[in-house]
Enzyme design. Sequence first.
Site, mmCIF file in Angstrom:
data_model
loop_
_atom_site.group_PDB
_atom_site.id
_atom_site.type_symbol
_atom_site.label_atom_id
_atom_site.label_comp_id
_atom_site.label_asym_id
_atom_site.label_seq_id
_atom_site.Cartn_x
_atom_site.Cartn_y
_atom_site.Cartn_z
ATOM 1 N N VAL A 89 -4.906 -15.471 7.952
ATOM 2 C CA VAL A 89 -4.014 -14.379 7.549
ATOM 3 C C VAL A 89 -4.340 -13.108 8.349
ATOM 4 O O VAL A 89 -5.493 -12.664 8.376
ATOM 5 C CB VAL A 89 -4.123 -14.111 6.023
ATOM 6 N N VAL A 91 -11.055 -13.916 10.801
ATOM 7 C CA VAL A 91 -10.500 -12.571 10.543
ATOM 8 C C VAL A 91 -9.982 -11.969 11.847
ATOM 9 O O VAL A 91 -9.061 -11.155 11.850
ATOM 10 C CB VAL A 91 -11.575 -11.663 9.901
ATOM 11 N N ALA A 92 -10.550 -12.387 12.967
ATOM 12 C CA ALA A 92 -10.144 -11.845 14.274
ATOM 13 C C ALA A 92 -8.796 -12.393 14.738
ATOM 14 O O ALA A 92 -8.378 -12.147 15.872
ATOM 15 C CB ALA A 92 -11.222 -12.143 15.314
ATOM 16 N N TYR A 134 -0.523 4.301 10.822
ATOM 17 C CA TYR A 134 -0.825 3.253 11.805
ATOM 18 C C TYR A 134 0.431 3.066 12.644
ATOM 19 O O TYR A 134 1.530 2.929 12.087
ATOM 20 C CB TYR A 134 -1.134 1.915 11.116
ATOM 21 N N HIS A 166 0.265 1.225 16.174
ATOM 22 C CA HIS A 166 0.126 0.001 16.989
ATOM 23 C C HIS A 166 1.255 -0.121 18.009
ATOM 24 O O HIS A 166 1.889 -1.167 18.130
ATOM 25 C CB HIS A 166 0.065 -1.246 16.085
ATOM 26 N N GLU A 214 -5.018 4.342 14.321
ATOM 27 C CA GLU A 214 -5.918 3.397 14.993
ATOM 28 C C GLU A 214 -6.546 3.929 16.277
ATOM 29 O O GLU A 214 -7.452 3.293 16.816
ATOM 30 C CB GLU A 214 -5.199 2.060 15.276
ATOM 31 N N VAL A 240 -15.324 -11.334 15.535
ATOM 32 C CA VAL A 240 -15.675 -10.657 16.787
ATOM 33 C C VAL A 240 -14.571 -9.684 17.195
ATOM 34 O O VAL A 240 -13.415 -9.839 16.817
ATOM 35 C CB VAL A 240 -15.920 -11.639 17.972
ATOM 36 N N ASP A 250 -5.964 -11.412 14.200
ATOM 37 C CA ASP A 250 -5.016 -10.373 14.641
ATOM 38 C C ASP A 250 -5.211 -10.007 16.111
ATOM 39 O O ASP A 250 -4.365 -9.353 16.709
ATOM 40 C CB ASP A 250 -5.102 -9.123 13.744
ATOM 41 N N LYS A 269 2.140 1.886 7.334
ATOM 42 C CA LYS A 269 2.539 1.033 8.464
ATOM 43 C C LYS A 269 3.454 1.790 9.426
ATOM 44 O O LYS A 269 4.081 2.786 9.067
ATOM 45 C CB LYS A 269 3.291 -0.205 7.945
ATOM 46 N N ASP A 303 -24.278 -12.544 16.967
ATOM 47 C CA ASP A 303 -23.638 -11.442 17.694
ATOM 48 C C ASP A 303 -24.193 -11.395 19.114
ATOM 49 O O ASP A 303 -25.286 -11.900 19.386
ATOM 50 C CB ASP A 303 -23.874 -10.104 16.988
ATOM 51 N N VAL A 362 -16.530 -6.031 9.915
ATOM 52 C CA VAL A 362 -16.050 -7.208 9.165
ATOM 53 C C VAL A 362 -17.217 -8.149 8.871
ATOM 54 O O VAL A 362 -17.431 -8.575 7.724
ATOM 55 C CB VAL A 362 -14.958 -7.965 9.975
ATOM 56 N N ARG A 405 0.837 -1.196 0.000
ATOM 57 C CA ARG A 405 0.000 0.000 0.000
ATOM 58 C C ARG A 405 0.880 1.256 0.000
ATOM 59 O O ARG A 405 2.080 1.181 0.270
ATOM 60 C CB ARG A 405 -0.904 0.014 1.250
#
Length: 361
Positions: A297, A266-267, A93, A95, A117, A238, A269, A74, A197, A178, A15
């Site tokens: 991923v 997806v969660a 970002y 983090h 973030e 979630v 991370d 990043k 949910d 998501v 990116r």
Amino acid sequence: MIIGIPKEIKTLENRVSMTPGAVETLVRQGHSVLVEGGAGVGSGLADEEYRQAGATIVPTAAEAWGAEMVIKVKEPVAPEYGFLRKDLLLFTYLHLAAEEALTKAMLDSGVTGIAYETVKDRAGTLPLLTPMSEVAGRMATQVGAHHLEKSQGGRGMLLGGVPGVPPAQVVVIGGGVVGTNAARIAMGMGARVMVIDLSHQRLQYLDDIFDGRLVTMTSTEPNIRAAVQQADLLVGAVLVPGAKAPKLVTRDMLPTMKKGSVIVDVAVDQGGCVETIKATTHDAPTYVVDDVVHYGVANMPGAVPRTSTFALVNQTLPYALRIAKDGLGALRQDPGLALGLNTMEGTLTCPAVGDAFGMDC
Ligand code: NAD
């Protein structure tokens, strides 16, 4: 203001922090933009496009980093730490809670760091995280459909079925950004979709906007246990802000799943909401446990850098314009943007990062 756009050097990061269109807007407002040569190549954006937009193409990272404000995607990686300095404003970002060495480098240098973030909008949501959740959610269904193919280890099933053959069942756990995007694409592909949910308000919203075309279910252990057995594709989506994801799909549920079904967590991370998930990479995205394909991923948007770049810039540009115009005054005018301030003059200004390292803010 002089603004620098360095090329991202983190592994497999394609990116770029500003598109030529965004650069044109900055230049029209009287700013100078220095773009490192090749910065946009990974997103299909040529130096010539930036030049035509009014940027100056600079051959080295050092020149781009020499600007008054550097806009990145990043967090800085070790070879970039040397570019951090007291009179630099860095917007990216960060983090920091996960990066002690970077936090130290930021504090030692005295750089002013505004992290995407932690910026909040008036509704209290995180506008600079949302675009990447939208990308990851839509991708979750796309990669799930791909891995349901036999050659990918899946059950050999088409998500939408065909006339005379029923479609696949997609179960989405977590109906936030998501989850909603995953559900939308799954419905578009003709799958049957269930969203689970904890928030009743969220389920009401989903029931409303999709006009009953998906099934909603309250997140309880028995409901999840039953849904998991029906799933051909399970999407984990979630988020409990600031915490690790709860393990909602437990190890003992796995043998009850269909052989060749697919989990896209997806969660991952945030540790993942599936007990058997572990982080994978785009090079080797899946592995199999109990005949169930697992996809974990942690930087899914990295697979579609062009879409992700444009999606990110749509959200960051309005903030970048305000910071470029008013400097730190922009933070005084917008308390939500002020929440983005993580470091300044060697001081940590973000309580969540302070908590992570036991430091005062
Ligand atoms: P969000 O806050 O918009 O949605 C999270 C949803 O989870 C909320 O609706 C919440 O009510 C629900 N939830 C919380 N606890 C639950 C429970 N016990 N049972 C069921 N639902 C529960 O968050 P989001 O933006 O959709 O992000 C979801 C996750 O995806 C986060 O962990 C985020 O970091 C991650 N993410 C990963 C990637 C990637 O590349 N892998 C990219 C973007 C986002």
